[in-house]
Design a protein around this motif. Structure first.
Motif, PDB file in Angstrom:
ATOM      1  N   SER A  11      27.349 -36.002 -56.924  1.00 40.45           N
ATOM      2  CA  SER A  11      25.959 -36.054 -57.359  1.00 40.45           C
ATOM      3  C   SER A  11      25.958 -36.292 -58.856  1.00 40.45           C
ATOM      4  CB  SER A  11      25.234 -34.748 -57.022  1.00 40.45           C
ATOM      5  OG  SER A  11      23.873 -34.809 -57.426  1.00 40.45           O
ATOM      6  N   ALA A  12      25.177 -37.270 -59.309  1.00 38.15           N
ATOM      7  CA  ALA A  12      25.151 -37.610 -60.726  1.00 38.15           C
ATOM      8  C   ALA A  12      23.828 -37.198 -61.368  1.00 38.15           C
ATOM      9  CB  ALA A  12      25.369 -39.109 -60.912  1.00 38.15           C
ATOM     10  N   ASN A  13      23.858 -37.117 -62.672  1.00 37.61           N
ATOM     11  CA  ASN A  13      22.719 -36.808 -63.542  1.00 37.61           C
ATOM     12  C   ASN A  13      22.432 -35.309 -63.610  1.00 37.61           C
ATOM     13  OD1 ASN A  13      22.488 -39.603 -63.841  1.00 37.61           O
ATOM     14  ND2 ASN A  13      20.908 -39.762 -62.249  1.00 37.61           N
ATOM     15  N   LEU A  14      22.280 -34.640 -62.457  1.00 43.17           N
ATOM     16  CA  LEU A  14      22.018 -33.196 -62.412  1.00 43.17           C
ATOM     17  C   LEU A  14      20.790 -32.823 -63.240  1.00 43.17           C
ATOM     18  CD1 LEU A  14      25.695 -31.887 -62.776  1.00 43.17           C
ATOM     19  CD2 LEU A  14      24.539 -32.799 -60.753  1.00 43.17           C
ATOM     20  N   GLY A  15      19.829 -33.730 -63.248  1.00 45.45           N
ATOM     21  CA  GLY A  15      18.611 -33.539 -64.017  1.00 45.45           C
ATOM     22  C   GLY A  15      18.670 -34.310 -65.314  1.00 45.45           C
ATOM     23  N   PRO A  16      18.989 -33.668 -66.448  1.00 42.58           N
ATOM     24  CA  PRO A  16      18.888 -34.332 -67.749  1.00 42.58           C
ATOM     25  C   PRO A  16      20.075 -35.208 -68.130  1.00 42.58           C
ATOM     26  CG  PRO A  16      19.558 -32.064 -68.069  1.00 42.58           C
ATOM     27  CD  PRO A  16      19.282 -32.231 -66.596  1.00 42.58           C
ATOM     28  N   GLY A  17      21.203 -35.096 -67.434  1.00 41.75           N
ATOM     29  CA  GLY A  17      22.423 -35.778 -67.864  1.00 41.75           C
ATOM     30  C   GLY A  17      22.549 -37.178 -67.303  1.00 41.75           C
ATOM     31  N   PHE A  18      21.591 -38.039 -67.597  1.00 41.37           N
ATOM     32  CA  PHE A  18      21.554 -39.388 -67.032  1.00 41.37           C
ATOM     33  C   PHE A  18      22.809 -40.179 -67.417  1.00 41.37           C
ATOM     34  CE2 PHE A  18      20.038 -43.883 -67.274  1.00 41.37           C
ATOM     35  CZ  PHE A  18      19.802 -44.054 -65.915  1.00 41.37           C
ATOM     36  N   ASP A  19      23.535 -40.659 -66.388  1.00 42.67           N
ATOM     37  CA  ASP A  19      24.770 -41.423 -66.559  1.00 42.67           C
ATOM     38  C   ASP A  19      25.857 -40.640 -67.291  1.00 42.67           C
ATOM     39  OD1 ASP A  19      23.745 -43.573 -65.215  1.00 42.67           O
ATOM     40  OD2 ASP A  19      23.675 -44.936 -66.936  1.00 42.67           O
ATOM     41  N   ALA A  20      25.714 -39.310 -67.362  1.00 40.90           N
ATOM     42  CA  ALA A  20      26.678 -38.512 -68.116  1.00 40.90           C
ATOM     43  C   ALA A  20      27.263 -37.353 -67.317  1.00 40.90           C
ATOM     44  CB  ALA A  20      26.021 -37.971 -69.390  1.00 40.90           C
ATOM     45  N   PHE A  21      26.478 -36.738 -66.433  1.00 40.34           N
ATOM     46  CA  PHE A  21      26.953 -35.582 -65.668  1.00 40.34           C
ATOM     47  C   PHE A  21      27.244 -35.988 -64.233  1.00 40.34           C
ATOM     48  CE2 PHE A  21      24.182 -32.398 -68.294  1.00 40.34           C
ATOM     49  CZ  PHE A  21      24.961 -32.661 -69.402  1.00 40.34           C
ATOM     50  N   HIS A 131      29.186 -47.288 -64.933  1.00 38.37           N
ATOM     51  CA  HIS A 131      29.103 -45.972 -65.566  1.00 38.37           C
ATOM     52  C   HIS A 131      30.132 -45.078 -64.886  1.00 38.37           C
ATOM     53  CE1 HIS A 131      26.496 -45.018 -62.072  1.00 38.37           C
ATOM     54  NE2 HIS A 131      25.975 -46.200 -62.335  1.00 38.37           N
ATOM     55  N   ALA A 132      30.459 -43.951 -65.550  1.00 37.54           N
ATOM     56  CA  ALA A 132      31.621 -43.185 -65.105  1.00 37.54           C
ATOM     57  C   ALA A 132      31.301 -41.879 -64.415  1.00 37.54           C
ATOM     58  CB  ALA A 132      32.540 -42.908 -66.294  1.00 37.54           C
ATOM     59  N   ASP A 133      30.021 -41.499 -64.309  1.00 40.62           N
ATOM     60  CA  ASP A 133      29.717 -40.150 -63.828  1.00 40.62           C
ATOM     61  C   ASP A 133      30.175 -39.910 -62.392  1.00 40.62           C
ATOM     62  OD1 ASP A 133      27.798 -41.956 -62.960  1.00 40.62           O
ATOM     63  OD2 ASP A 133      26.092 -40.842 -63.770  1.00 40.62           O
ATOM     64  N   ASN A 134      29.766 -40.751 -61.447  1.00 42.94           N
ATOM     65  CA  ASN A 134      30.169 -40.556 -60.051  1.00 42.94           C
ATOM     66  C   ASN A 134      31.663 -40.731 -59.849  1.00 42.94           C
ATOM     67  OD1 ASN A 134      27.086 -41.803 -59.465  1.00 42.94           O
ATOM     68  ND2 ASN A 134      27.714 -40.134 -58.123  1.00 42.94           N
ATOM     69  N   VAL A 135      32.236 -41.808 -60.418  1.00 45.80           N
ATOM     70  CA  VAL A 135      33.659 -42.070 -60.170  1.00 45.80           C
ATOM     71  C   VAL A 135      34.533 -40.984 -60.794  1.00 45.80           C
ATOM     72  CG1 VAL A 135      33.406 -44.556 -59.854  1.00 45.80           C
ATOM     73  CG2 VAL A 135      33.795 -43.649 -62.155  1.00 45.80           C
ATOM     74  N   ALA A 136      34.125 -40.458 -61.946  1.00 49.16           N
ATOM     75  CA  ALA A 136      34.909 -39.389 -62.564  1.00 49.16           C
ATOM     76  C   ALA A 136      34.901 -38.145 -61.703  1.00 49.16           C
ATOM     77  CB  ALA A 136      34.370 -39.082 -63.963  1.00 49.16           C
ATOM     78  N   ALA A 137      33.731 -37.824 -61.119  1.00 44.50           N
ATOM     79  CA  ALA A 137      33.661 -36.658 -60.235  1.00 44.50           C
ATOM     80  C   ALA A 137      34.549 -36.844 -59.014  1.00 44.50           C
ATOM     81  CB  ALA A 137      32.217 -36.410 -59.818  1.00 44.50           C
ATOM     82  N   SER A 138      34.532 -38.039 -58.423  1.00 44.62           N
ATOM     83  CA  SER A 138      35.373 -38.286 -57.247  1.00 44.62           C
ATOM     84  C   SER A 138      36.854 -38.308 -57.602  1.00 44.62           C
ATOM     85  CB  SER A 138      34.971 -39.614 -56.581  1.00 44.62           C
ATOM     86  OG  SER A 138      33.737 -39.484 -55.914  1.00 44.62           O
ATOM     87  N   LEU A 139      37.189 -38.770 -58.793  1.00 41.32           N
ATOM     88  CA  LEU A 139      38.586 -38.779 -59.221  1.00 41.32           C
ATOM     89  C   LEU A 139      39.111 -37.381 -59.513  1.00 41.32           C
ATOM     90  CD1 LEU A 139      38.807 -41.830 -61.656  1.00 41.32           C
ATOM     91  CD2 LEU A 139      40.323 -41.435 -59.718  1.00 41.32           C
ATOM     92  N   TYR A 140      38.352 -36.604 -60.293  1.00 46.49           N
ATOM     93  CA  TYR A 140      38.862 -35.355 -60.843  1.00 46.49           C
ATOM     94  C   TYR A 140      38.382 -34.102 -60.121  1.00 46.49           C
ATOM     95  CZ  TYR A 140      39.724 -38.534 -64.786  1.00 46.49           C
ATOM     96  OH  TYR A 140      40.134 -39.581 -65.572  1.00 46.49           O
ATOM     97  N   GLY A 141      37.265 -34.201 -59.399  1.00 39.30           N
ATOM     98  CA  GLY A 141      36.671 -33.020 -58.793  1.00 39.30           C
ATOM     99  C   GLY A 141      35.945 -32.180 -59.835  1.00 39.30           C
ATOM    100  N   GLY A 142      35.206 -31.178 -59.366  1.00 38.15           N
ATOM    101  CA  GLY A 142      34.503 -30.267 -60.258  1.00 38.15           C
ATOM    102  C   GLY A 142      33.319 -30.906 -60.947  1.00 38.15           C
ATOM    103  N   VAL A 144      31.903 -32.934 -64.206  1.00 40.22           N
ATOM    104  CA  VAL A 144      32.448 -33.859 -65.204  1.00 40.22           C
ATOM    105  C   VAL A 144      31.371 -34.275 -66.194  1.00 40.22           C
ATOM    106  CG1 VAL A 144      34.259 -34.765 -63.693  1.00 40.22           C
ATOM    107  CG2 VAL A 144      32.030 -35.907 -63.764  1.00 40.22           C
ATOM    108  N   LEU A 145      31.816 -34.505 -67.423  1.00 48.48           N
ATOM    109  CA  LEU A 145      30.986 -35.081 -68.490  1.00 48.48           C
ATOM    110  C   LEU A 145      31.582 -36.436 -68.821  1.00 48.48           C
ATOM    111  CD1 LEU A 145      30.702 -31.996 -70.896  1.00 48.48           C
ATOM    112  CD2 LEU A 145      29.314 -32.535 -68.889  1.00 48.48           C
ATOM    113  N   ALA A 146      30.767 -37.484 -68.755  1.00 47.22           N
ATOM    114  CA  ALA A 146      31.256 -38.844 -68.960  1.00 47.22           C
ATOM    115  C   ALA A 146      30.543 -39.499 -70.134  1.00 47.22           C
ATOM    116  CB  ALA A 146      31.037 -39.672 -67.687  1.00 47.22           C
ATOM    117  N   TRP A 147      31.256 -40.356 -70.841  1.00 47.46           N
ATOM    118  CA  TRP A 147      30.662 -41.090 -71.956  1.00 47.46           C
ATOM    119  C   TRP A 147      31.453 -42.366 -72.204  1.00 47.46           C
ATOM    120  CZ3 TRP A 147      34.144 -37.210 -72.476  1.00 47.46           C
ATOM    121  CH2 TRP A 147      35.194 -37.363 -73.395  1.00 47.46           C
TER     122      TRP A 147
END
Length: 292
Positions: A11-21, A131-142, A144-147
């Motif tokens: 799940s990406a964004n988590l509210g305020p973290g657009f393209d980042a969480f 953008h890296a938010d979804n792929v980072a979560a699938s890669l690393y789990g937990g 993630v903060l992406a930029w």
């Protein structure tokens, strides 16, 4: 050579973290990969993804495309392939199904090349998605903060607070990331941008240490209201949940609703007709590759 790739939804964004969480969730696509002498054979099994009839069975399949591009990047000759894909992540629902497919293909290519996954895997995956938010979560789990820095994608993994129990309300309707991004304005008021900066910072604290701050830490003015016309029932559910004190937001590009609860229970006063409500744990391992 044959192996199994298991990759979590996100799940990406988590509210305020657009393209980042991003947050990895305990719902998995599982792909068995067999290296063959030549050719391509793909079998796609619907394991709860809500219909896989539109998934291609040729070179345009996203897992295959990711394997081919990554093998080229690693300097490995692309082999013949047989794939058996058990898709459980719903497509076009804001749960990172395309990101999971990309990560699956990249992890498979690294296994074919017999190279451990490294930081280049994130770069390759994010280039597919933009953008890296979804792929980072699938890669690393937990969590993630992406930029980005220039053309380079980065992500850091954090540990989500163990008491958080995500609830997903998944509707039958689908949503296109491309279409919903088209609803976003080119500019937003300065006051809204400043509001989201503060809420995004608060979200990090709420998600990792102070769960009592989840409700204000998941508030957004940057993207959800602009896209609400694409998923009016989901937007309604988010409003009702938040009015009931639940930290709810649209998952990614929607239309799934993510509720970050501590009890794993939807309030009885909230109408969830038309939604499939499921509690999912936070995945903490990310993509896994196992020899068969």
């Amino acid at each position: 050579m044959s192996f199994r790739v298991t990759v979590p939804a996100s799940s990406a964004n988590l509210g305020p973290g657009f393209d980042a969480f991003g947050l990895a969730l305990g719902l998995y696509d599982v792909v068995d990969v067999e290296v063959t002498e030549q050719g391509l054979d793909i079998d796609v099994i619907d394991a709860g993804a809500g219909g896989v009839e539109d998934v291609p069975r040729d070179e345009s399949h996203l897992v295959v495309r990711a394997i081919r591009r990554t093998c080229e990047h690693l300097g490995v000759k692309t082999p013949g392939l047989r794939l058996v894909c058990r898709n459980a992540i719903p497509h076009a629902r804001g749960l990172g199904s395309s990101a999971a497919a990309v990560v699956t293909g990249i992890a498979a290519a690294y296994a074919i090349a017999e190279v451990p996954l490294n930081d280049d895997a994130l770069q390759l995956a994010a280039e597919f998605e933009g953008h890296a938010d979804n792929v980072a979560a699938s890669l690393y789990g937990g969590l993630v903060l992406a930029w980005t820095e220039g053309k380079r994608f980065h992500a850091e993994r954090l540990t989500a607070h163990p008491s958080i129990r995500p609830l997903l309300a998944v509707p039958a309707v689908r949503s296109s990331t491309e279409a919903t991004r088209g609803l976003l304005p080119g500019h937003v008021p300065h006051v809204d941008a400043a509001f989201n900066v503060g809420r995004a910072a608060l979200a990090v604290l709420a998600l990792t240490e102070r769960t009592d701050l989840l409700l204000p830490g998941s508030e957004d003015r940057l993207h959800q209201d602009y896209r609400s016309s694409a998923y009016p029932e989901s937007a309604r559910l988010v409003r009702e949940l938040r009015a009931s004190g639940v930290a709810a937001s649209i998952s990614g590009a929607g239309p799934t609703v993510l509720a970050l609860t501590l009890e794993g229970i939807m309030p009885r006063t909230v109408g969830v007709e038309g939604f499939d409500v499921t509690e999912l744990p936070v995945d903490t391992r990310g993509v896994q590759v196992a020899a068969q």
